[in-house]
Scaffold this active site. Sequence first.
Site, PDB file in Angstrom:
ATOM      1  N   HIS A   1      75.438 -37.100  58.457  1.00 11.50           N
ATOM      2  CA  HIS A   1      76.415 -36.965  57.396  1.00 11.50           C
ATOM      3  C   HIS A   1      76.583 -35.355  57.192  1.00 11.50           C
ATOM      4  CE1 HIS A   1      74.025 -40.451  56.811  1.00 11.50           C
ATOM      5  NE2 HIS A   1      75.212 -41.065  56.958  1.00 11.50           N
TER       6      HIS A   1
HETATM    7  S1  FES Z   1      73.212 -35.737  56.359  1.00 12.51           S
HETATM    8 FE1  FES Z   1      72.832 -37.819  56.126  1.00 12.51          FE
HETATM    9  S2  FES Z   1      70.943 -38.315  57.014  1.00 12.51           S
HETATM   10 FE2  FES Z   1      71.249 -36.253  57.487  1.00 12.51          FE
END
Ligand code: FES
Lengths: 207, 426
Positions: free
Chosen positions: A172
């Site tokens: 993410h």
């Molecule tokens: S940014 Fe969501 S798990 Fe690493």
Amino acid sequence: MAEANTAPGMMTPLGHGAGTNEHDASRRDFIFIAAGAAGAIGAAAVVWPLIDQMNPAGDARALATIEFDLAKLELGQEVRFTWQGKPVFARRRTPEEITKSEQTALSALKDKLSRNQGLPASADASDANRVPVGPDGKPKPEFIVLVGTCTHLGCVPVFGQGDFGGWFCPCHGSHYDTAGRIRIGPAPANLEVPKLAFVTDSVVRIG
Amino acid sequence: MSGPSNYQPGSAFEKWLDTRLPIIRLGYDSIVDFPTPKNLNYWYTFGGILTFCLAVQIVTGIVLAMHYVASAQPFIEGSNISQAFASVQRIQRDVSYGWLIQSLHTVGASMFFIAVYIHMFRGLYYGSYKAPREILWAIGVVIFLLMMATAFMGYVLPWGQMSFHGAAVITNLIGAFPVVGDALRTWIWGDFAVSNATLNRFFSLHYLMPFVIAAMVGMHIWALHVPGNNNPTGVEVKSKADTVPFHPFYTVKDAFALALFMILFAAFVFFMPDALGHPDNYIPANALSTPTHIVPEWYFLPFYAILRAIPDKLGGVIAMFGSIMVLFALPWLDTSRVKSMRYRPLARQFFLLFVVACLTLGYVGAQPAEGLFLIIAQIATAYYFLFFLAILPILGIVERPGNAPASISEAVLKPGAARPAHAAAE
Ligand code: FES
Ligand code: HEM
């Protein structure tokens, strides 16, 4: 409670009177509550083992430590291995990376706590608080040892991508710097630094 | 089950049995003579289809479990391939008809979700969650939650890259809860990370849950047969003239719809068994590297999009669970006295927009959570919650509904007569 009614051997005739009923009621209440309480405690005693069996078993807890020789790392090299099933990153940083990381102001950090299991929880996230401390008591800024679990939702970040020269989590989009500190992205905290202890000049025990 | 029984035991044996265990009577009253509104359309065939899906998962699952090995240990000393991964490969290649059974189970999970989503949108449109069917609806939401848990744990079993890291991401959600989060996560893992212990318990629970679902389906049908079916007009059955016996009218209609559904099912099973899955799951699990683009199975994408739309970790988790919990409150959130959206000109348009929002969430759930995708996800998430928490409560008060027919018979015999003037588009 009427004394007379509890006298041993004294049988009350059927339908004798209100006093008897009251007396029976309070005795029954007591038996009812006692039986209920015993049942509840018994049930809890059975339920707890059923719940606790799901916690890590003795063999999993026994794998609490692992050793790693930092001397094996080349300049700029990262090695990954697992400790308690979790990924661990060990990396030898370049002098430029060290200077840059040391000069990063605390105010520029998203998470200002060291997240170092070897330090008190309130320690700040300065570079010196993130790197291993050698047998001589001095920080060894050329090395960094981290638990490689993104503090967002647990993906494994990759090195060499992202905007801060350190790790980047593709899941993410969390960017960590070369000291494993979260700089931008959804991750709330810095990558964890495991508890480290040097067994020789270069071999470090994790956990 | 509701109303007097018309069952007449025929043979002497049936009479004998009926006074001891009236099981034939139960079946007769529930699926032969059950009075059913005579205007049910094809959207109403998905309940039967779902029962079929559950049976397929249980039968194929029990067979798979005869060959599957729930172990994350290497299948050969030093290999990075686990016994679990190897056993699924063996099922697909070596076990007689294993390819068919495995494919039926994997594709079956997707078909199950296609059917359940249609079934749920149907209920939403015709107001089937409203009195006297609140419990029926709530049991449905419970079944949906159990299905999600079952499918999630099933997906972990092949122990591929998506299995492993999907499990890591979802179990890490639990860590977001304050105070107890960490301990709870370790308790669920049975270790300090997703591990062999996790795989074993997931297998145990994956085997168990479908039977819990089956029991809940029994309750669901019980709760259905007390008030009887809702129907596309949303007008309750008023007289016998509004109904037909379930058999043969709906047994045949359900069977026909099921046959069409099976054609779609078979098309996937035989021609594109992996089309709905993710290729990364054919890579053996590796704890040291995450697939660059981690996505759940398609049926979880809308919820995954809601999770990622909220920039805060705990907030995202609450929004994701909240998006399902709000369904429990729906019967009391919708204030309209008219059930079917056929006769609710405004609600119908907001409903269509709601369907679009859900599909949009599904789409952005598969995209990286950044830039425009993130903004779209946030708008769709906002609409998802507004629909339940603001639009439905307010609409019931301000909307002027069209004229619903006086009875089902009237709607069937004089179609159009009772339609609101501006409902021509339907
Ligand atoms: S940014 Fe969501 S798990 Fe690493
Ligand atoms: C509600 C019903 C069910 C759903 C939604 C479901 C879903 C799934 C899913 C999505 C997978 C992963 C498939 C893959 O990626 O290959 C899976 C695997 C598996 N399931 Fe189920 N399942 C259900 C019922 C059952 C039952 C009743 C059993 C056993 C009694 C079972 C046993 C298995 C086994 C052994 C596997 C691993 C083998 C494989 O991956 O093919 N399942 N399930």
